[in-house]
Scaffold this active site. Structure first.
Site, PDB file in Angstrom:
ATOM      1  N   GLN A 145     -10.797   1.618   8.727  1.00 40.23           N
ATOM      2  CA  GLN A 145     -12.137   1.609   9.331  1.00 40.23           C
ATOM      3  C   GLN A 145     -12.268   2.574  10.514  1.00 40.23           C
ATOM      4  O   GLN A 145     -13.274   3.259  10.660  1.00 40.23           O
ATOM      5  CB  GLN A 145     -12.496   0.185   9.762  1.00 40.23           C
ATOM      6  CG  GLN A 145     -13.945   0.076  10.219  1.00 40.23           C
ATOM      7  CD  GLN A 145     -14.342  -1.335  10.555  1.00 40.23           C
ATOM      8  OE1 GLN A 145     -13.852  -2.277   9.927  1.00 40.23           O
ATOM      9  NE2 GLN A 145     -15.207  -1.504  11.529  1.00 40.23           N
ATOM     10  N   CYS A 192      -8.734  -8.292   3.101  1.00 43.27           N
ATOM     11  CA  CYS A 192      -7.284  -8.493   3.258  1.00 43.27           C
ATOM     12  C   CYS A 192      -7.008  -9.388   4.475  1.00 43.27           C
ATOM     13  O   CYS A 192      -5.958 -10.015   4.566  1.00 43.27           O
ATOM     14  CB  CYS A 192      -6.556  -7.157   3.402  1.00 43.27           C
ATOM     15  SG  CYS A 192      -7.080  -6.164   4.792  1.00 43.27           S
ATOM     16  N   CYS A 210      -9.684  -1.013   1.674  1.00 43.98           N
ATOM     17  CA  CYS A 210      -8.695  -0.692   2.705  1.00 43.98           C
ATOM     18  C   CYS A 210      -7.485  -0.024   2.068  1.00 43.98           C
ATOM     19  O   CYS A 210      -7.099  -0.356   0.951  1.00 43.98           O
ATOM     20  CB  CYS A 210      -8.288  -1.937   3.491  1.00 43.98           C
ATOM     21  SG  CYS A 210      -7.066  -2.967   2.679  1.00 43.98           S
ATOM     22  N   GLU A 211      -6.935   0.934   2.773  1.00 43.93           N
ATOM     23  CA  GLU A 211      -5.855   1.703   2.147  1.00 43.93           C
ATOM     24  C   GLU A 211      -4.518   0.959   2.175  1.00 43.93           C
ATOM     25  O   GLU A 211      -3.569   1.371   1.531  1.00 43.93           O
ATOM     26  CB  GLU A 211      -5.734   3.093   2.773  1.00 43.93           C
ATOM     27  CG  GLU A 211      -5.139   3.135   4.145  1.00 43.93           C
ATOM     28  CD  GLU A 211      -4.940   4.574   4.633  1.00 43.93           C
ATOM     29  OE1 GLU A 211      -5.426   5.516   3.998  1.00 43.93           O
ATOM     30  OE2 GLU A 211      -4.292   4.728   5.671  1.00 43.93           O
ATOM     31  N   HIS A 212      -4.442  -0.136   2.902  1.00 47.67           N
ATOM     32  CA  HIS A 212      -3.179  -0.870   2.953  1.00 47.67           C
ATOM     33  C   HIS A 212      -3.015  -1.860   1.810  1.00 47.67           C
ATOM     34  O   HIS A 212      -1.907  -2.110   1.351  1.00 47.67           O
ATOM     35  CB  HIS A 212      -3.059  -1.611   4.291  1.00 47.67           C
ATOM     36  CG  HIS A 212      -3.086  -0.682   5.467  1.00 47.67           C
ATOM     37  ND1 HIS A 212      -3.816  -0.913   6.598  1.00 47.67           N
ATOM     38  CD2 HIS A 212      -2.482   0.512   5.643  1.00 47.67           C
ATOM     39  CE1 HIS A 212      -3.654   0.093   7.443  1.00 47.67           C
ATOM     40  NE2 HIS A 212      -2.848   0.966   6.878  1.00 47.67           N
ATOM     41  N   HIS A 213      -4.128  -2.452   1.372  1.00 48.86           N
ATOM     42  CA  HIS A 213      -4.038  -3.477   0.332  1.00 48.86           C
ATOM     43  C   HIS A 213      -4.920  -3.193  -0.881  1.00 48.86           C
ATOM     44  O   HIS A 213      -4.908  -3.947  -1.845  1.00 48.86           O
ATOM     45  CB  HIS A 213      -4.448  -4.839   0.904  1.00 48.86           C
ATOM     46  CG  HIS A 213      -3.688  -5.232   2.139  1.00 48.86           C
ATOM     47  ND1 HIS A 213      -4.139  -4.956   3.404  1.00 48.86           N
ATOM     48  CD2 HIS A 213      -2.499  -5.856   2.284  1.00 48.86           C
ATOM     49  CE1 HIS A 213      -3.266  -5.405   4.294  1.00 48.86           C
ATOM     50  NE2 HIS A 213      -2.258  -5.949   3.647  1.00 48.86           N
ATOM     51  N   HIS A 247     -12.926  -7.320   6.390  1.00 50.16           N
ATOM     52  CA  HIS A 247     -11.821  -6.843   5.562  1.00 50.16           C
ATOM     53  C   HIS A 247     -11.290  -8.027   4.774  1.00 50.16           C
ATOM     54  O   HIS A 247     -10.770  -8.972   5.367  1.00 50.16           O
ATOM     55  CB  HIS A 247     -10.708  -6.271   6.441  1.00 50.16           C
ATOM     56  CG  HIS A 247     -11.120  -5.019   7.150  1.00 50.16           C
ATOM     57  ND1 HIS A 247     -10.482  -3.819   6.945  1.00 50.16           N
ATOM     58  CD2 HIS A 247     -12.114  -4.778   8.027  1.00 50.16           C
ATOM     59  CE1 HIS A 247     -11.080  -2.895   7.682  1.00 50.16           C
ATOM     60  NE2 HIS A 247     -12.064  -3.450   8.344  1.00 50.16           N
TER      61      HIS A 247
HETATM   62 ZN    ZN Z   1      -6.000  -4.241   4.234  1.00 53.57          ZN
END
Ligand code: ZN
Length: 213
Positions: A141, A171, A100-103, A169
């Site tokens: 996603q 995260c 995931c690009e956030h975490h 996910h």
């Molecule tokens: Zn994430």
């Protein structure tokens, strides 16, 4: 010599197989710097890199992420739809492995990818390669689902395309709300699979069963 073909010249045979070489954008990877940064990152989190278990971890982290971000090159080979096959072609439970690009934490799940052929059909294994192509990068996603559907719609020009991704996910499941076992389902449909209610229903019915719900 004249340029007119003689009666004995062979008729050129056009290769009906059409292949598009898909080359992922070359990532500018500096493993040495990534390893140094991973070491600093771990130290900043209070980890002692002198212990035998963690000693070589920065190197492993750097390599692991470099691998997660590098898709393999492949040929998207299509063939004429000589049989005039006009039913849904569906590859179910294609493994999805992304980050995931956030975490930058792993996203793991399956994709169901189907299309209604137009003039061309695709080698079945290639659907999995298209999924891998879009999964091997920091992702969201929803975006990944749309990218796969749009790519197939553009390259294959089918009558319809549908993509469903079910993924966990980490995260979400390992931290924060700790929604263990929760998966996220996203879908994108194009062409007939979007516009015709019966085709759409058929597609989603087949993917639901695959998901074991
Ligand atoms: Zn994430």
């Amino acid at each position: 010599m004249n340029d007119c073909p003689s009666a004995w010249d062979p008729v050129p045979v056009l290769d009906p197989r059409r292949a598009l070489r898909v080359v992922p954008p070359a990532a500018d990877v500096d493993l040495v710097e990534a390893e140094r940064a991973a070491a600093r990152f771990m130290q900043a989190l209070g980890l002692d890199l002198r212990t035998t278990g963690l000693e070589r971890t920065p190197q492993r982290v750097a390599r692991a992420y470099a691998e997660l971000f590098s898709a393999r090159e492949f040929e998207l080979t299509t063939f004429p739809n000589d049989e005039g096959y006009d039913e849904l072609v569906l590859a179910r439970r294609i493994p999805v492995r992304s980050v995931c690009e956030h975490h930058l934490l792993p996203v793991v799940g399956v994709a169901h990818v189907g299309y209604l052929p137009g003039n061309r059909v695709l080698g079945l294994s290639k659907l999995a390669r298209v999924v891998e192509h879009f999964a091997c990068r920091p992702q969201v996603q929803e975006r990944m689902t749309v990218q796969i559907a749009d790519y197939l719609a553009d390259q294959l020009e089918p009558k319809g395309v549908g993509v469903v991704i079910e993924a966990e996910h980490s995260c979400m499941t390992l931290r924060g709300a700790q929604a263990r076992g929760a998966d996220t389902v996203t879908s994108a449909v194009r062409g007939v699979l979007r516009d015709d209610a019966r085709s759409r229903q058929e597609f989603f019915a087949l993917t639901d069963r695959a998901g074991g719900h």
